[in-house]
Design a protein around this motif. Structure first.
Motif, PDB file in Angstrom:
ATOM      1  N   MET A  35       0.951  -1.554  -0.417  1.00  0.00           N
ATOM      2  CA  MET A  35       0.214   0.110  -0.131  1.00  0.00           C
ATOM      3  C   MET A  35       1.284   1.012  -0.206  1.00  0.00           C
ATOM      4  N   SER A  36       0.478   2.732  -1.014  1.00  0.00           N
ATOM      5  CA  SER A  36       1.200   3.261  -1.150  1.00  0.00           C
ATOM      6  C   SER A  36       0.917   4.333   0.271  1.00  0.00           C
ATOM      7  N   THR A  37       2.192   4.804   0.229  1.00  0.00           N
ATOM      8  CA  THR A  37       1.947   5.838   1.214  1.00  0.00           C
ATOM      9  C   THR A  37       1.802   7.848   0.915  1.00  0.00           C
ATOM     10  N   THR A  38       2.618   7.798  -0.407  1.00  0.00           N
ATOM     11  CA  THR A  38       2.968   8.718  -1.307  1.00  0.00           C
ATOM     12  C   THR A  38       1.573   9.719  -1.784  1.00  0.00           C
ATOM     13  N   VAL A  39       1.295  10.815  -1.000  1.00  0.00           N
ATOM     14  CA  VAL A  39       0.433  11.669  -1.436  1.00  0.00           C
ATOM     15  C   VAL A  39       0.873  12.231  -3.033  1.00  0.00           C
ATOM     16  N   GLU A  40      -0.387  12.137  -3.978  1.00  0.00           N
ATOM     17  CA  GLU A  40       0.537  12.571  -4.917  1.00  0.00           C
ATOM     18  C   GLU A  40      -0.577  14.303  -5.653  1.00  0.00           C
ATOM     19  N   ALA A  41       0.744  15.125  -5.546  1.00  0.00           N
ATOM     20  CA  ALA A  41       0.144  16.483  -5.584  1.00  0.00           C
ATOM     21  C   ALA A  41      -0.517  16.822  -6.485  1.00  0.00           C
ATOM     22  N   VAL A  42      -1.089  17.623  -7.193  1.00  0.00           N
ATOM     23  CA  VAL A  42      -2.570  18.354  -7.280  1.00  0.00           C
ATOM     24  C   VAL A  42      -1.374  19.735  -7.607  1.00  0.00           C
ATOM     25  N   SER A  43      -1.773  19.458  -9.728  1.00  0.00           N
ATOM     26  CA  SER A  43      -1.144  20.444  -9.837  1.00  0.00           C
ATOM     27  C   SER A  43      -2.416  21.617 -10.558  1.00  0.00           C
ATOM     28  N   GLU A  44      -1.814  22.760 -10.866  1.00  0.00           N
ATOM     29  CA  GLU A  44      -3.118  23.712 -10.794  1.00  0.00           C
ATOM     30  C   GLU A  44      -2.967  24.204 -11.773  1.00  0.00           C
ATOM     31  N   ARG A  45      -1.415  23.512 -12.765  1.00  0.00           N
ATOM     32  CA  ARG A  45      -1.354  24.260 -14.213  1.00  0.00           C
ATOM     33  C   ARG A  45      -1.923  22.747 -15.242  1.00  0.00           C
ATOM     34  N   SER A  46      -2.386  23.852 -16.446  1.00  0.00           N
ATOM     35  CA  SER A  46      -2.990  22.232 -17.590  1.00  0.00           C
ATOM     36  C   SER A  46      -1.389  21.783 -17.514  1.00  0.00           C
ATOM     37  N   ALA A  47      -1.938  20.304 -18.372  1.00  0.00           N
ATOM     38  CA  ALA A  47      -0.938  19.788 -18.964  1.00  0.00           C
ATOM     39  C   ALA A  47      -0.153  20.505 -19.425  1.00  0.00           C
ATOM     40  N   ALA A  48      -1.118  20.943 -20.780  1.00  0.00           N
ATOM     41  CA  ALA A  48      -0.108  22.376 -22.138  1.00  0.00           C
ATOM     42  C   ALA A  48       1.078  22.944 -21.190  1.00  0.00           C
ATOM     43  N   GLU A  49       0.257  23.997 -19.811  1.00  0.00           N
ATOM     44  CA  GLU A  49       1.110  24.984 -19.410  1.00  0.00           C
ATOM     45  C   GLU A  49       2.689  23.807 -19.340  1.00  0.00           C
ATOM     46  N   VAL A  50       2.605  23.259 -18.436  1.00  0.00           N
ATOM     47  CA  VAL A  50       3.436  22.410 -17.994  1.00  0.00           C
ATOM     48  C   VAL A  50       4.773  21.857 -18.972  1.00  0.00           C
ATOM     49  N   ASN A  51       3.760  21.425 -20.450  1.00  0.00           N
ATOM     50  CA  ASN A  51       3.945  21.092 -21.367  1.00  0.00           C
ATOM     51  C   ASN A  51       5.115  22.014 -21.800  1.00  0.00           C
ATOM     52  N   GLU A  52       4.938  23.040 -22.663  1.00  0.00           N
ATOM     53  CA  GLU A  52       5.111  24.487 -22.770  1.00  0.00           C
ATOM     54  C   GLU A  52       6.835  24.444 -21.989  1.00  0.00           C
ATOM     55  N   GLU A  53       6.693  24.476 -20.621  1.00  0.00           N
ATOM     56  CA  GLU A  53       7.736  25.024 -19.520  1.00  0.00           C
ATOM     57  C   GLU A  53       8.519  23.794 -19.873  1.00  0.00           C
ATOM     58  N   ILE A  54       8.692  22.523 -19.884  1.00  0.00           N
ATOM     59  CA  ILE A  54       9.476  21.387 -20.349  1.00  0.00           C
ATOM     60  C   ILE A  54      10.131  21.474 -21.674  1.00  0.00           C
TER      61      ILE A  54
END
Length: 52
Positions: free
Chosen positions: A1-20
């Motif tokens: 069982m995983s205890t990792t909390v997944e972070a919620v992104s406030e930016r869209s995938a497209a915005e993050v992709n552009e930064e990448i």
């Protein structure tokens, strides 16, 4: 069982992709250690923001 909390992104995938893409352009195609760490964070954020 995983205890990792997944972070919620406030930016869209497209915005993050552009930064990448911008990171790769600035780096000239080769990432140094610091840039690789940033890339890993961005990919994780992108995955969280991508539709399921």
């Amino acid at each position: 069982m995983s205890t990792t909390v997944e972070a919620v992104s406030e930016r869209s995938a497209a915005e993050v992709n552009e930064e990448i893409r911008a990171l790769w352009r600035r780096a000239g195609g080769t990432l140094n250690t610091e840039q690789r760490a940033q890339y890993q964070r961005l990919v994780t954020e992108w995955a969280a923001a991508s539709p399921r």
